[in-house]
Design a protein around this motif. Structure first.
Motif, PDB file in Angstrom:
ATOM      1  N   THR A 152     -13.131  18.729  20.054  1.00 47.81           N
ATOM      2  CA  THR A 152     -13.871  19.924  19.652  1.00 47.81           C
ATOM      3  C   THR A 152     -13.210  20.429  18.379  1.00 47.81           C
ATOM      4  O   THR A 152     -12.085  20.021  18.048  1.00 47.81           O
ATOM      5  N   ASN A 175     -21.902  20.411  11.767  1.00 48.00           N
ATOM      6  CA  ASN A 175     -22.427  21.158  12.915  1.00 48.00           C
ATOM      7  C   ASN A 175     -21.379  21.031  14.016  1.00 48.00           C
ATOM      8  O   ASN A 175     -21.240  19.983  14.640  1.00 48.00           O
ATOM      9  N   TRP A 176     -20.651  22.093  14.272  1.00 48.33           N
ATOM     10  CA  TRP A 176     -19.509  22.053  15.193  1.00 48.33           C
ATOM     11  C   TRP A 176     -19.948  21.934  16.636  1.00 48.33           C
ATOM     12  O   TRP A 176     -19.133  21.617  17.506  1.00 48.33           O
ATOM     13  N   ASN A 177     -21.201  22.143  16.924  1.00 46.05           N
ATOM     14  CA  ASN A 177     -21.711  21.983  18.290  1.00 46.05           C
ATOM     15  C   ASN A 177     -22.119  20.545  18.574  1.00 46.05           C
ATOM     16  O   ASN A 177     -22.392  20.203  19.717  1.00 46.05           O
ATOM     17  N   ARG A 178     -22.194  19.722  17.540  1.00 47.91           N
ATOM     18  CA  ARG A 178     -22.621  18.331  17.721  1.00 47.91           C
ATOM     19  C   ARG A 178     -21.707  17.373  16.957  1.00 47.91           C
ATOM     20  O   ARG A 178     -22.160  16.639  16.087  1.00 47.91           O
ATOM     21  N   LEU A 179     -20.441  17.386  17.280  1.00 55.35           N
ATOM     22  CA  LEU A 179     -19.513  16.439  16.663  1.00 55.35           C
ATOM     23  C   LEU A 179     -19.748  15.061  17.258  1.00 55.35           C
ATOM     24  O   LEU A 179     -19.938  14.916  18.466  1.00 55.35           O
ATOM     25  N   GLY A 180     -19.730  14.039  16.408  1.00 58.63           N
ATOM     26  CA  GLY A 180     -19.949  12.673  16.886  1.00 58.63           C
ATOM     27  C   GLY A 180     -18.670  11.858  16.806  1.00 58.63           C
ATOM     28  O   GLY A 180     -17.860  12.035  15.886  1.00 58.63           O
ATOM     29  N   GLN A 183     -17.022  10.446  13.461  1.00 55.81           N
ATOM     30  CA  GLN A 183     -17.368  11.324  12.339  1.00 55.81           C
ATOM     31  C   GLN A 183     -16.095  11.699  11.594  1.00 55.81           C
ATOM     32  O   GLN A 183     -15.061  11.948  12.207  1.00 55.81           O
TER      33      GLN A 183
END
Length: 188
Positions: A152, A175-180, A183
């Motif tokens: 996170t 987008n910190w809510n959707r880290l892959g 990435q």
């Protein structure tokens, strides 16, 4: 005739008095009956007023119980939210620990395999591993961080020893809510 004529008006006077007395008695009796009805109605209304007073006290009790329940629900909501926040933090810590545990056996098995091979193969593997780690460092750009499973933004910032705000400032398009996984993030 004089005697008779003078008696007649006098004899009517007691009859008139009796009639007026009877009418007075009738009116008095009617008044007594009406007064009795008024007293009975008043007694019935007093019973109803007592019930209204009873209802008023019950409504007051119910209102105070409702206010107490509202306060209790608010307190319970806050404590539940705090508990969920603590559980979330612990889940994040556990996820990180699991990731480390999953990576640990892989490193040990690679080390065990290298120890079991002949010295020449071990030297070749060590050179290959060094080249692979160098390639990975080159691929990550040296100043970049590669997102791993369970990462996170806050955890990455903590691992890098920086604040989350500075990590966000260095990576404004993320987008910190959707880290892959895989990435790349710039280090500030």
């Amino acid at each position: 005739m004089d005697t008779i004529g003078s008696r007649e008006p006098n004899s009517m006077l007691p009859v008139g008095a009796i009639i007026v007395g009877v009418i007075g008695l009738l009116l008095g009796g009617y008044s007594a009956i009406s007064l009795g009805n008024v007293k009975r109605t008043l007694a019935e209304h007093q019973g109803k007023m007592a019930r209204f007073d009873s209802f008023e006290s019950q409504v007051g009790t119910a209102t105070s119980a409702s206010e107490k329940a509202t306060r209790d629900i608010g307190a319970l909501t806050r404590s539940t939210q705090d508990a969920f926040n603590q559980v979330g933090a612990e889940l994040g810590n556990l996820r990180g620990a699991i990731t480390k545990l999953e990576e640990s056996p892989r490193a040990r098995s690679a080390a065990t395999a290298a120890a079991n091979r002949p010295a020449a193969n071990a030297a070749a593997n060590t050179g290959a591993a060094a080249a692979a780690s160098g390639a990975q460092a080159a691929a990550s750009g040296g100043g970049d961080y590669v997102v791993k499973s369970g990462d996170t933004g806050v955890r990455i910032a903590r691992e890098l020893g920086i604040s989350f705000a500075s990590l966000q400032a260095a990576n404004p398009d993320v987008n910190w809510n959707r880290l892959g996984v895989g990435q790349r993030l710039k280090r500030p």
